[in-house]
Design a protein around this motif. Structure first.
Motif, short mmCIF file in Angstrom:
data_model
loop_
_atom_site.label_atom_id
_atom_site.label_comp_id
_atom_site.label_asym_id
_atom_site.label_seq_id
_atom_site.Cartn_x
_atom_site.Cartn_y
_atom_site.Cartn_z
N VAL A 169 0.87 -1.17 0.00
CA VAL A 169 0.00 0.00 0.00
C VAL A 169 0.90 1.22 0.00
O VAL A 169 1.85 1.29 0.77
CB VAL A 169 -0.90 0.02 1.24
N ILE A 170 0.63 2.17 -0.89
CA ILE A 170 1.49 3.34 -0.99
C ILE A 170 0.70 4.61 -0.73
O ILE A 170 -0.52 4.63 -0.87
CB ILE A 170 2.18 3.42 -2.37
N SER A 171 1.42 5.65 -0.32
CA SER A 171 0.79 6.95 -0.08
C SER A 171 1.31 7.97 -1.06
O SER A 171 2.51 7.99 -1.36
CB SER A 171 1.09 7.42 1.34
N VAL A 172 0.41 8.82 -1.53
CA VAL A 172 0.79 9.90 -2.45
C VAL A 172 0.03 11.15 -2.07
O VAL A 172 -0.98 11.06 -1.38
CB VAL A 172 0.47 9.53 -3.91
N PRO A 173 0.51 12.32 -2.49
CA PRO A 173 -0.23 13.56 -2.22
C PRO A 173 -1.63 13.48 -2.81
O PRO A 173 -1.86 12.75 -3.78
CB PRO A 173 0.60 14.64 -2.93
N LEU A 216 -4.68 7.81 -7.42
CA LEU A 216 -4.09 6.50 -7.14
C LEU A 216 -5.15 5.40 -7.17
O LEU A 216 -6.22 5.55 -6.58
CB LEU A 216 -3.44 6.54 -5.74
N ARG A 217 -4.85 4.33 -7.86
CA ARG A 217 -5.69 3.12 -7.81
C ARG A 217 -4.78 1.93 -7.58
O ARG A 217 -3.65 1.92 -8.03
CB ARG A 217 -6.47 2.92 -9.12
N ASN A 218 -5.32 0.95 -6.88
CA ASN A 218 -4.50 -0.21 -6.52
C ASN A 218 -5.05 -1.50 -7.10
O ASN A 218 -6.26 -1.71 -7.10
CB ASN A 218 -4.45 -0.36 -5.00
N ILE A 219 -4.16 -2.33 -7.59
CA ILE A 219 -4.53 -3.68 -8.01
C ILE A 219 -3.66 -4.65 -7.24
O ILE A 219 -2.48 -4.81 -7.54
CB ILE A 219 -4.32 -3.87 -9.53
N ASP A 279 -14.00 -4.09 2.58
CA ASP A 279 -12.85 -3.90 1.70
C ASP A 279 -11.66 -3.34 2.48
O ASP A 279 -10.54 -3.83 2.39
CB ASP A 279 -13.20 -2.93 0.57
N ARG A 280 -11.96 -2.29 3.26
CA ARG A 280 -10.86 -1.66 4.00
C ARG A 280 -10.28 -2.61 5.04
O ARG A 280 -9.06 -2.66 5.24
CB ARG A 280 -11.34 -0.36 4.65
N LEU A 281 -11.13 -3.35 5.72
CA LEU A 281 -10.63 -4.28 6.73
C LEU A 281 -9.70 -5.32 6.09
O LEU A 281 -8.72 -5.74 6.70
CB LEU A 281 -11.81 -4.97 7.43
N CYS A 282 -9.99 -5.70 4.87
CA CYS A 282 -9.09 -6.63 4.17
C CYS A 282 -7.73 -5.99 3.91
O CYS A 282 -6.69 -6.63 4.03
CB CYS A 282 -9.71 -7.08 2.84
N SER A 283 -7.75 -4.69 3.58
CA SER A 283 -6.48 -3.99 3.40
C SER A 283 -5.75 -3.85 4.72
O SER A 283 -4.52 -4.00 4.79
CB SER A 283 -6.72 -2.60 2.81
N ILE A 284 -6.51 -3.54 5.78
CA ILE A 284 -5.89 -3.41 7.10
C ILE A 284 -5.25 -4.74 7.50
O ILE A 284 -4.14 -4.77 8.03
CB ILE A 284 -6.94 -2.98 8.16
N TYR A 285 -5.95 -5.82 7.19
CA TYR A 285 -5.41 -7.14 7.51
C TYR A 285 -4.06 -7.36 6.84
O TYR A 285 -3.11 -7.85 7.47
CB TYR A 285 -6.41 -8.21 7.08
N GLU A 302 -2.33 6.01 12.11
CA GLU A 302 -1.24 5.38 11.36
C GLU A 302 -1.80 4.35 10.37
O GLU A 302 -1.35 4.28 9.22
CB GLU A 302 -0.27 4.72 12.34
N ILE A 303 -2.77 3.60 10.80
CA ILE A 303 -3.41 2.65 9.88
C ILE A 303 -4.01 3.41 8.71
O ILE A 303 -3.82 3.06 7.55
CB ILE A 303 -4.52 1.85 10.60
N GLY A 304 -4.72 4.50 9.04
CA GLY A 304 -5.36 5.30 8.01
C GLY A 304 -4.37 5.79 6.96
O GLY A 304 -4.64 5.72 5.77
N ARG A 305 -3.24 6.27 7.42
CA ARG A 305 -2.23 6.78 6.49
C ARG A 305 -1.79 5.67 5.54
O ARG A 305 -1.49 5.91 4.39
CB ARG A 305 -1.03 7.33 7.28
N ASN A 306 -1.78 4.46 6.04
CA ASN A 306 -1.32 3.34 5.20
C ASN A 306 -2.36 2.82 4.23
O ASN A 306 -2.01 2.29 3.18
CB ASN A 306 -0.85 2.19 6.11
N ILE A 307 -3.62 2.91 4.58
CA ILE A 307 -4.63 2.39 3.65
C ILE A 307 -5.43 3.52 2.99
O ILE A 307 -6.46 3.27 2.35
CB ILE A 307 -5.59 1.41 4.34
#
Lengths: 208, 208
Positions: free
Chosen positions: A178-182, A187-190, B10-16, B34-39
DNA sequence: GATTGTGAAGAACTTCACAGCC
DNA sequence: GGCTGTGAAGTTCTTCACAATC
């Protein structure tokens, strides 16, 4: 023009793809219900989405494929050709590199990048390949707007940062990270694993 | 347990996925921010999502990585191992076939299918490969629940129909075609062209 | 100070329902 | 009968705001 809800933009892009196919096979007109069946939406949703385009009204008759396609293209500016590049020429990266269809869809893969000189020399493709160190220079000089990240997860954020500082406008992240951008960068993720997990969770939750 | 909104799932899957990485690198606790920044979500959204899990409350302290992971896994039943199969062994199909990580994530690629006997014999993989004609029999006998469609677009709907009649529970459609399935079958789509189009449209629309 | 947990408010999106058109 | 177009209603999701906890 009124603001188009984000989910509607997504659907309109799918509808656009559908219309391209219909046009290719010579279909002249289609109803909202039929469109809905194809993109998995209700007829009301489809009509609402189309209403955001502000098309001159011909109420009561199926949508003309060609005309509708033109209006979506105009509203979303899909006719504007965009240059993209692929970073990371592993299995997924080279699979996308070989995907010839992009050309017809207004996208040009204008460059590929990898750390390994070996790969750059070995891969056979009409696309120009470069080392990652040339990323920023090539993006700027070729007017590339979209970056497709296919590097290993641990290198993904770093790649994204480089893309951003090179002035990229959109990123399609195909790495598992998972990446962060301004905020101004789209951003879309696959991520196949996350997709499988979402499917798995929904299978479980459906049984309630 | 209360119903979990679909976007929250969907988000919980990303958090996982994030928690797995944190656990691997030895991180013990993490905050909602911090979780939020990552997902790419807000701290409030993350807390709300987690609240649906009905975890025993330890208000005021960061989330314990291990515990949170366990609760997500339980609520979404992610620990249940699922068998998947790949249909269509072109570039994308074989790329996914080679993706070793699935094993650790609770997914097993239990079969691969292609029309061409040639490909089936040529591809080197520990996964059992079959002709498409064996699709239904293999899915039933191996208890496969998820199908990953990687065939050319014109064959996608037909493949989906076969999967459905074999009793598949979820489909990940990686072909460029839009397919329809009964409501009880979970469907997600990965179409690179549509993704690029969505990014392109959002780049245009952002400038307003 | 930091954090979480959550009802309430707000925003966003979808569906309804029906007028108007072919 | 079919269809579209759209304000209004309904639903779903997100954010706020603040008490409670550490």
């Amino acid at each position: 023009m009124a603001k188009i809800p984000l989910p509607a933009v997504d659907r309109l892009c799918s509808i656009y793809g559908l219309l391209e196919k219909l046009e290719a096979q010579g279909t002249k007109a289609i109803s909202s219900g039929e469109i809905g069946r194809n993109i998995n939406a209700t007829n009301a949703t489809v009509r609402k989405d189309i209403s955001y385009l502000g098309m001159p009204s011909v109420s009561g008759r199926d949508y003309e494929v060609k005309k509708l396609k033109g209006h979506i293209s105009k509203a979303l500016q899909l006719s504007k050709p965009r240059r993209a590049c692929i970073i990371g020429l592993g299995r997924i990266g080279t699979a996308i590199l070989a995907y010839e269809k992009f050309k017809n869809e207004g996208f040009e893969i204008a460059a590929g990048f990898d750390l390994s000189i070996n790969k750059i020399e070995r891969i056979v493709t009409p696309v120009s390949l470069f080392q990652i160190s040339d990323l920023e220079a090539v993006i700027r000089s070729r007017g590339i707007e979209i970056g497709i990240i296919c590097v290993p997860p641990e290198a993904a954020q770093n790649t994204a940062d480089k893309l951003v500082s090179a002035g990229i406008k959109g990123i399609l992240n195909c790495s598992a990270a998972v990446i962060s951008v301004p905020e101004k960068v789209i951003l879309r993720n696959i991520d196949y694993t996350t997709y499988l997990r979402v499917i798995s969770a929904n299978i479980s939750l459906l049984k309630r």
